[in-house]
Write a protein that holds these residues in place. Sequence first.
Motif, PDB file in Angstrom:
ATOM      1  N   LEU A 198       0.733  -1.297   0.022  1.00 11.60           N
ATOM      2  CA  LEU A 198      -0.125   0.068  -0.212  1.00 11.60           C
ATOM      3  C   LEU A 198       0.741   1.267  -0.101  1.00 11.60           C
ATOM      4  N   ARG A 199       1.933   1.166   0.705  1.00 11.73           N
ATOM      5  CA  ARG A 199       2.924   2.407   0.700  1.00 11.73           C
ATOM      6  C   ARG A 199       3.444   2.555  -0.670  1.00 11.73           C
TER       7      ARG A 199
ATOM      8  N   ARG B 177       3.462   9.013  -6.363  1.00  9.86           N
ATOM      9  CA  ARG B 177       2.505   9.688  -5.607  1.00  9.86           C
ATOM     10  C   ARG B 177       3.368   9.173  -4.352  1.00  9.86           C
ATOM     11  N   SER B 178       3.991   8.086  -4.137  1.00  9.50           N
ATOM     12  CA  SER B 178       4.196   7.646  -3.166  1.00  9.50           C
ATOM     13  C   SER B 178       5.769   8.404  -2.541  1.00  9.50           C
ATOM     14  N   LEU B 179       6.556   8.783  -3.737  1.00 10.62           N
ATOM     15  CA  LEU B 179       7.715   9.514  -3.550  1.00 10.62           C
ATOM     16  C   LEU B 179       7.402  10.642  -3.241  1.00 10.62           C
ATOM     17  N   VAL B 180       6.346  11.515  -3.257  1.00 12.08           N
ATOM     18  CA  VAL B 180       6.043  12.780  -2.831  1.00 12.08           C
ATOM     19  C   VAL B 180       4.857  12.884  -1.745  1.00 12.08           C
TER      20      VAL B 180
ATOM     21  N   VAL C 101      14.368  12.343   2.474  1.00 13.89           N
ATOM     22  CA  VAL C 101      15.106  11.502   1.359  1.00 13.89           C
ATOM     23  C   VAL C 101      13.942  10.628   0.655  1.00 13.89           C
ATOM     24  N   ALA C 102      14.192   9.809  -0.297  1.00 15.41           N
ATOM     25  CA  ALA C 102      13.069   8.859  -0.790  1.00 15.41           C
ATOM     26  C   ALA C 102      13.214   7.677  -0.260  1.00 15.41           C
ATOM     27  N   GLY C 103      12.199   7.122  -0.055  1.00 12.82           N
ATOM     28  CA  GLY C 103      11.935   5.717   0.488  1.00 12.82           C
ATOM     29  C   GLY C 103      12.420   4.771  -0.801  1.00 12.82           C
ATOM     30  N   GLY C 104      12.953   3.845  -0.262  1.00 12.97           N
ATOM     31  CA  GLY C 104      13.424   2.492  -1.581  1.00 12.97           C
ATOM     32  C   GLY C 104      12.210   2.016  -2.203  1.00 12.97           C
ATOM     33  N   ALA C 105      10.893   1.799  -1.525  1.00 12.94           N
ATOM     34  CA  ALA C 105      10.274   0.795  -2.334  1.00 12.94           C
ATOM     35  C   ALA C 105       9.705   0.984  -3.554  1.00 12.94           C
ATOM     36  N   PRO C 106       9.378   2.337  -4.074  1.00 17.48           N
ATOM     37  CA  PRO C 106       9.020   2.677  -5.213  1.00 17.48           C
ATOM     38  C   PRO C 106      10.057   2.174  -6.439  1.00 17.48           C
TER      39      PRO C 106
END
Length: 448
Positions: free
Chosen positions: A64-65, A93-96, A407-412
Amino acid sequence: MSLVPAEMGLTGLGDRTPQGIAGAISRAIRSGGLAPGQRLPTVRDVAAELGVSPATVSAAWQALRRTGLVVARGRAGTFVADAPTAWLSPRQRSLVGAIAEETRWDLSRGTPDPTLLPDLGPALQRVSQRAGTLTYQDEPVLPKLREVLASSWPYPAEVITVVDGATDAIARTLEQVVSYGDRVVLESPGFPPFFDLVEALGAEVVPVELDAEGIRPDSLRGALEARPVAAVLQPRAHNPTGISTSTARAAALARVVARSGEDAPWILEDDHSGAISTAPDVSLGTHLPERVVHVRSFSKSHGPDLRIAALGGPAELVDRLIARRMLGPAWTSRMVQTILLDLLTHAGSMDAVGEARRQYFGRQREMVARLAELGLEVPTPDGINLWLPVADEGAATTALAAAGIRVAGGAPFLVDATADTPHVRITSGVVPADEAGVVAAAIAAALT
């Protein structure tokens, strides 16, 4: 008494896999059963309610993230994201999604340092003050610009044209070769919009893994067994890892592709960092010019808002792309092309780009050295991004945000985040060398 609200759609749920749980909550969010900003129950509460392991629910939360439907806020819990920006793709959208307030260091964007871009003022002064009045049927690329591009191309391309940025180039090429149900090879980790592009075309992503020299030949060999119609790769300054493909690895990958014979996929190369990359220019087109479309962007080196990239490859494919584009935007503004031509040939602009390349190299090397002193060992990346392993992505991004670093999460960036080590992407190239120590110390403190 149940701690899981009925509006979550989990009551009587048959499919209790991570996909089934994520699907039910996704439907609840989209139907309005779960409101923006609403806190979700804990993983353990949901696991107890459904009779599954916490790991199963955690995998659903991660899915979901990745789509941007929920956001993790560390110990505060997981929340339904605020109303998304409809025109952004799910992974973007997940990144921002977590961006809410100003912070001291925004290292989440993957964009170049504006102070290192060449000054456009002189180029604009040399461009005609009146828009061109050429006919709509004129060729879409200025002949002089094409000559300059061809002189620096990594191999003799049959046709070179320009489009509106690297992602536009990849999207338009994929549209020419991908049909519903096809398979496309993508790097994992890789560039999130490419995943969305492939899914938007109704195709299936076949992931390949990387090592320090680029895509692993054995991984590509296995992926080609699925008979993909295309493979997209980043030859230099790979986003997010900063890996650049070696010339030996490019040759090895070309041999793997060539063994597929008539089933060989189209190879699309996104050289997005071009002139600011410190690695040698490399392309599989040196070995397979008849199957490679090479894209060179000028966003990182000359300015993202120029919205221009060069695309070169075999006439069989590129001419079709140009013909289709003539039915839409037709050409990239010739004024913008003239500006790019000036930037590529004027000594002052060329020096500015060369200095930016040196600055980014020095900044990355300094950041890596300062992190190593603090016990965080990572290879020096090419380009502007750094891919840092962490114990827990959500906790890491929250802790860094508290330290004033976004920072940007790695999942996307991953095809399957549950199967990979958690990471964060840090646009460390925008941190001046004399401030690397301060930022590195904050990163190390937040992650230990």
